[in-house]
Design a protein around this motif. Structure first.
Motif, PDB file in Angstrom:
ATOM      1  N   ASN A   1     -82.792 -18.490 109.011  1.00 43.00           N
ATOM      2  CA  ASN A   1     -83.481 -17.862 107.885  1.00 43.00           C
ATOM      3  C   ASN A   1     -83.873 -16.408 108.153  1.00 43.00           C
ATOM      4  O   ASN A   1     -84.476 -15.761 107.296  1.00 43.00           O
ATOM      5  N   ILE A   2     -83.567 -15.929 109.363  1.00 42.13           N
ATOM      6  CA  ILE A   2     -83.800 -14.513 109.646  1.00 42.13           C
ATOM      7  C   ILE A   2     -82.804 -13.690 108.844  1.00 42.13           C
ATOM      8  O   ILE A   2     -81.597 -13.938 108.880  1.00 42.13           O
TER       9      ILE A   2
ATOM     10  N   SER B   1     -79.866 -13.018 117.553  1.00 47.37           N
ATOM     11  CA  SER B   1     -79.056 -13.655 118.603  1.00 47.37           C
ATOM     12  C   SER B   1     -79.886 -13.920 119.853  1.00 47.37           C
ATOM     13  O   SER B   1     -79.751 -14.967 120.495  1.00 47.37           O
ATOM     14  N   ALA B   2     -80.757 -12.958 120.186  1.00 41.77           N
ATOM     15  CA  ALA B   2     -81.590 -13.113 121.381  1.00 41.77           C
ATOM     16  C   ALA B   2     -82.594 -14.261 121.214  1.00 41.77           C
ATOM     17  O   ALA B   2     -82.827 -15.043 122.143  1.00 41.77           O
TER      18      ALA B   2
ATOM     19  N   ALA C   1     -79.042  -3.378 112.459  1.00 42.37           N
ATOM     20  CA  ALA C   1     -78.340  -3.747 113.688  1.00 42.37           C
ATOM     21  C   ALA C   1     -79.301  -4.359 114.683  1.00 42.37           C
ATOM     22  O   ALA C   1     -78.973  -5.312 115.393  1.00 42.37           O
ATOM     23  N   GLU C   2     -80.515  -3.812 114.733  1.00 41.49           N
ATOM     24  CA  GLU C   2     -81.530  -4.347 115.641  1.00 41.49           C
ATOM     25  C   GLU C   2     -81.862  -5.789 115.267  1.00 41.49           C
ATOM     26  O   GLU C   2     -82.000  -6.651 116.134  1.00 41.49           O
ATOM     27  N   THR C   3     -81.974  -6.068 113.979  1.00 43.69           N
ATOM     28  CA  THR C   3     -82.302  -7.424 113.533  1.00 43.69           C
ATOM     29  C   THR C   3     -81.229  -8.403 113.958  1.00 43.69           C
ATOM     30  O   THR C   3     -81.527  -9.522 114.390  1.00 43.69           O
TER      31      THR C   3
ATOM     32  N   ASP D   1     -91.165  -8.853 115.572  1.00 39.28           N
ATOM     33  CA  ASP D   1     -92.203  -9.839 115.263  1.00 39.28           C
ATOM     34  C   ASP D   1     -91.886 -10.605 113.990  1.00 39.28           C
ATOM     35  O   ASP D   1     -92.096 -11.817 113.900  1.00 39.28           O
ATOM     36  N   SER D   2     -91.364  -9.915 112.993  1.00 39.79           N
ATOM     37  CA  SER D   2     -91.006 -10.576 111.744  1.00 39.79           C
ATOM     38  C   SER D   2     -89.928 -11.628 111.980  1.00 39.79           C
ATOM     39  O   SER D   2     -90.000 -12.746 111.450  1.00 39.79           O
TER      40      SER D   2
END
Length: 454
Positions: free
Chosen positions: A148-149, A80-81, A73-75, A135-136
């Motif tokens: 691509n995230i 989006s951010a 969920a954080e990813t 960071d990733s």
């Protein structure tokens, strides 16, 4: 004498390579996706002891900073951010750079982020799994574009998306919807244990949810609850182009103790007549009872009627069930025109004459939050004549269904009057394909056997 090197988490492999090996705490194994952290420290004791402090400190920090909840969920939120941040700064979020200068600048920024992490002695670069989620994601966006995230829609995000996309327009129904969907979400999370990506929700999870719910409710209630979950997944899969199946489709349920047709019984004719007499001292309740009895409509469909829904000057007088400010309509098949015959037509004429334009026919019960008040008031009176718990106001709809079948009007007309759709005959447009003449003729075949009441 041979000296033995004893350092916590340091192991010497058979080939002489020094490695850092440390077990991942149970609470973090699902999030980190592994049960052990393994890092190469070097090929000699000197090299291993030189690299050990930074590796050990990094793993300590990793364990302390990692939550036992999912990072998926954080990813999604980070992706989006970053996209919004790039657009605001005039940076192309979807490529590695529009020009050579921008590409170089983005590459240098990525290198700067990587420099914070310890390097793997064998590769000279930090291990990807050592990077923080933020960071990733940033490095991927800088070098390849945000698309691509690897961000996957999670359970909580899917439920939130459903509530945004399927908002009930009525405030009371919206409140109930939010409560119902939130309960369905909690039930599912109690099985998955954390907010995982939708694609990782399996058929085993679906069966576990079903079995958990069966311990505390009937099969019919379980099916209703899981249908909410299934709807959330179906919408998310379709709207987010997810390459996954809905694990809640075609889930098997035990047969209920009572057949579904036995959940509500039609009322005996004598009870219907007794209710007409009982309601003589409350014209509003009697009018609602009359319209439901003569149409087979659901309680809410009649309670939400306005004067604009009555079309009494037409060759065939009728009322129309459609969504508006006082009422939503669950399915397309429920939008329909219902002819007014017999006592129902007389009631409709009086209501029309005494109600302002666009006014609610039954203002005391028009708002959906007041529908239960009608049910309670009518049920209390109904219990004077029957103690059968399967005898309720909704039973009048079953009376209509039985009457239509006895009159042999045909399934097509029956479905049109009651506002049902047919999964087996989805090509037939029941609501629009049956004329008012046919519907009226069907109702005129029924003997409503209404007593003489004022």
């Amino acid at each position: 004498m041979t000296r033995t090197l004893v350092v916590k988490h340091l192991r010497i492999e058979k080939n002489g390579t020094y490695k850092y090996r440390r077990r991942v705490p149970d609470r973090l194994q699902a999030v980190l996706g592994k049960s052990e952290i393994v890092r190469v420290l070097g090929k000699s004791e000197t090299e291993a002891m030189r690299n050990y402090p930074s590796i050990h400190d990094h793993v300590d920090l990793l364990f302390k900073s990692t939550s036992s909840t999912s990072s998926t969920a954080e990813t999604w939120a980070i992706k989006s951010a970053i996209e919004a941040q790039f657009l605001e700064a005039g940076i192309d979020p979807y490529s590695r750079g529009r020009s050579d200068d921008e590409e170089l600048s983005r590459s240098e920024r990525a290198e700067s982020i990587l420099s914070k992490y310890p390097t793997n002695p064998e590769t000279g670069q930090p291990d990807q799994e050592d990077l923080s989620v933020k960071d990733s994601a940033m490095i991927t966006a800088l070098l390849h574009g945000v698309q691509n995230i690897d961000a996957e829609l999670t359970i909580k995000q899917a439920f939130a998306f459903y509530l945004d996309e399927r908002q009930e327009p009525d405030a009371f129904k919206r409140k109930k919807q939010v409560q119902r969907i939130a309960r369905a979400e909690r039930n599912l999370l109690s099985v998955t244990k954390q907010d995982i990506a939708l694609k990782h929700v399996t058929r085993a999870h679906a069966r576990a949810l079903r079995d958990n719910l069966l311990k505390k409710m009937s099969p019919a209630s379980v099916k209703r609850n899981i249908n909410d979950v299934k709807a959330v997944f179906s919408l998310a899969i379709e709207e987010h182009d997810l390459n996954t199946n809905n694990p809640f489709n075609k889930l098997k349920y035990p047969k209920p103790d009572d057949a579904s047709v036995d959940l509500r019984h039609p009322l005996p004719a004598i009870v219907i007549q007794d209710m007409y007499r009982e309601l003589e001292n409350n014209r509003t309740l009697q009018d609602i009872w009359t319209l439901i009895h003569h149409s087979g409509a659901q309680n809410a469909e009649v309670l939400g009627l306005t004067s604009d829904d009555l079309f009494l000057d037409e060759p065939i007088p009728y009322f129309e069930i459609k969504p508006h400010g006082l009422r939503s309509v669950k399915d397309r098949s429920r939008i329909r025109k219902v002819p007014l015959v017999g006592r129902a037509l007389h009631v409709a004429r009086r209501l029309k004459a005494n109600t302002p334009d666009s006014g609610a026919l039954f203002p005391s019960y028009a708002d959906s939050s007041s529908h239960d008040n009608f049910s309670q008031a009518t049920r209390k009176r109904l219990r004077k004549f029957t103690d059968n718990p399967k005898h309720v106001v909704y039973s009048l709809r079953h009376n209509m269904k039985d009457a239509l079948r006895a009159a042999k009007v045909g399934v097509r007309v029956e479905l049109a009057l009651l506002g049902h759709s047919s999964e087996k005959s989805s090509s037939a447009q029941y609501g629009s394909g049956v004329s008012l003449d046919e519907l009226r003729d069907a109702l005129l075949r029924i003997n409503f056997d209404v007593p003489d009441v004022t």
